[in-house]
Design an enzyme around this catalytic site. Structure first.
Site, short mmCIF file in Angstrom:
data_model
loop_
_atom_site.label_atom_id
_atom_site.label_comp_id
_atom_site.label_asym_id
_atom_site.label_seq_id
_atom_site.Cartn_x
_atom_site.Cartn_y
_atom_site.Cartn_z
N ASP A 31 8.33 1.86 4.73
CA ASP A 31 7.65 3.02 3.72
C ASP A 31 8.79 4.70 4.19
O ASP A 31 10.05 3.89 4.31
CB ASP A 31 6.29 4.19 5.18
CG ASP A 31 5.68 4.26 4.38
OD1 ASP A 31 4.95 4.51 3.11
OD2 ASP A 31 4.71 5.05 5.02
N GLY A 68 -4.65 6.61 3.93
CA GLY A 68 -5.60 5.92 3.81
C GLY A 68 -6.73 6.54 5.27
O GLY A 68 -8.10 5.94 5.55
N THR A 69 -6.37 7.10 5.80
CA THR A 69 -7.20 7.62 7.49
C THR A 69 -8.00 8.87 7.00
O THR A 69 -7.80 10.25 6.05
CB THR A 69 -6.18 8.48 8.00
OG1 THR A 69 -5.38 6.73 8.74
CG2 THR A 69 -6.83 8.72 8.90
N ASN A 85 -2.72 2.56 2.70
CA ASN A 85 -1.62 2.90 3.31
C ASN A 85 -2.40 3.46 5.21
O ASN A 85 -3.11 3.97 4.67
CB ASN A 85 -0.79 3.38 3.61
CG ASN A 85 1.01 3.13 2.69
OD1 ASN A 85 0.50 2.04 2.23
ND2 ASN A 85 1.34 3.61 2.27
P1 13P Z 1 -2.22 8.72 6.90
O1 13P Z 1 -1.79 9.05 7.37
O2 13P Z 1 -3.36 9.41 6.11
O3 13P Z 1 -3.69 6.97 7.54
O4 13P Z 1 -1.62 8.02 5.74
C1 13P Z 1 -0.89 6.91 5.82
C2 13P Z 1 0.43 6.91 4.74
O5 13P Z 1 0.09 6.64 3.61
C3 13P Z 1 1.71 6.21 5.01
O6 13P Z 1 2.60 6.10 4.03
#
Ligand code: 13P
Length: 294
Positions: free
Chosen positions: A82, A209-210, A229
């Site tokens: 990442d 994505g959270t 993600n």
């Molecule tokens: P979150 O921490 O909001 O789930 O995002 C994760 C992300 O985009 C990692 O690159």
């Protein structure tokens, strides 16, 4: 199964109307828990590592742990790096067998970002790995990388031109999401995803994505997102499961490290399985053909 190729699983997902979850793992327990969640719903999955996790565990141990778990798994698993602005870490992880990398060039000007992304693409493709490109900042700091300041996004035409010129395989644009917990409702850029989809066949990656709703995910997937993600949800599940176990251990006077790890495993598996169901990837493990990334 051997490690799968990130571009294969993501492209198949995007073309078939679902998204693959890319979950930031932090150690062997979370690696096993995320793969168990994917097996529970029979979905392909991408295990992501931040640069911080690579430094914490070391690339050799991390790669061999993921490879061992992936080989025993009944679903396709890929290993992705990442947000990484550091070329040395890109080279180290590609050589250690990562399936793909996100070269985060959002701190560079356009021309420098293009030059370096093209170099990373050449390096990765020579090893059978894929590259996600990013030149717009996705707000929020993720494991010490990134910024809370919003940057003016590029025109969609210029952004797509960048992605095509660089030879990258996946495009991570600014879509109104942010890393971490949302303090106020985000202004999601569904239209921007649709505009990009009309200009390029490259699968789009949704960061942050959270904290989004099932409907938000569905709209982004319909707009061309093939990889989503998730990091904060895992961190919350990991630490709250550990805290609950430790509270119980204090109360009962029984301190069992293996039970602590089991509690973390169960908490992470449940939280990630819930997310996978939102990405329409349930039952899709069969449709993704794995291919060795090394
Ligand atoms: P979150 O921490 O909001 O789930 O995002 C994760 C992300 O985009 C990692 O690159």
């Amino acid at each position: 199964m051997p490690l799968a190729t990130t571009l294969d699983v993501v492209r198949t997902a995007r073309d078939d109307g679902y998204a693959v979850a890319a979950v930031n793992v932090v150690d062997d327990v979370s690696v096993r828990a995320v793969v168990a969640a994917a097996e529970q719903v029979s979905a392909p999955v991408i295990l992501q590592t931040s640069v911080k996790t690579v430094r914490s565990m070391g690339s050799a141990l991390l790669a061999s742990t993921v490879r061992t778990v992936a080989e025993a798994a009944t679903v396709p698993v890929t290993l992705h790096l990442d947000h990484c602005p550091d070329r040395d870490v890109i080279t180290e992880t590609l050589n250690a067998g990562w399936s793909s990398v996100l070269f985060d060039a959002s701190d560079r000007g356009y021309d420098q970002a293009l030059l370096e992304t093209a170099e990373v693409v050449a390096e990765a493709h020579a090893l059978g790995a894929s590259v996600e490109c990013e030149i717009e900042n996705i707000t929020g700091v993720e494991d010490d990388v990134g910024s809370d300041e919003e940057m003016e996004p590029y025109d969609v035409e210029r952004l797509v031109h960048f992605a095509h010129e660089s030879g990258a395989d996946l495009l991570a644009p600014a879509l109104g999401t942010a890393h971490g917990m949302y303090k106020t409702a985000p202004r999601l850029r569904f239209d921007r995803a649709r505009e990009l989809r009309a200009l390029t066949d490259l699968p789009l990656v949704l960061h942050g994505g959270t904290g989004l709703t099932a409907e938000d995910f569905a709209t982004f997937i319909d707009a061309g997102v093939g990889k989503i993600n998730v990091s904060t949800a895992l961190k919350l599940a990991y630490t709250s499961s550990a805290a609950a176990y430790l509270e119980e251990a204090e109360r009962t006077g029984k301190h069992e490290p293996i039970k602590l790890l089991d509690a973390v495993f169960d908490g992470v598996r449940e939280a990630i399985a819930e997310h996978l169901l939102l990405f329409r990837c349930e039952g899709k493990a069969e449709t993704t053909t794995p291919r060795s990334a090394s």
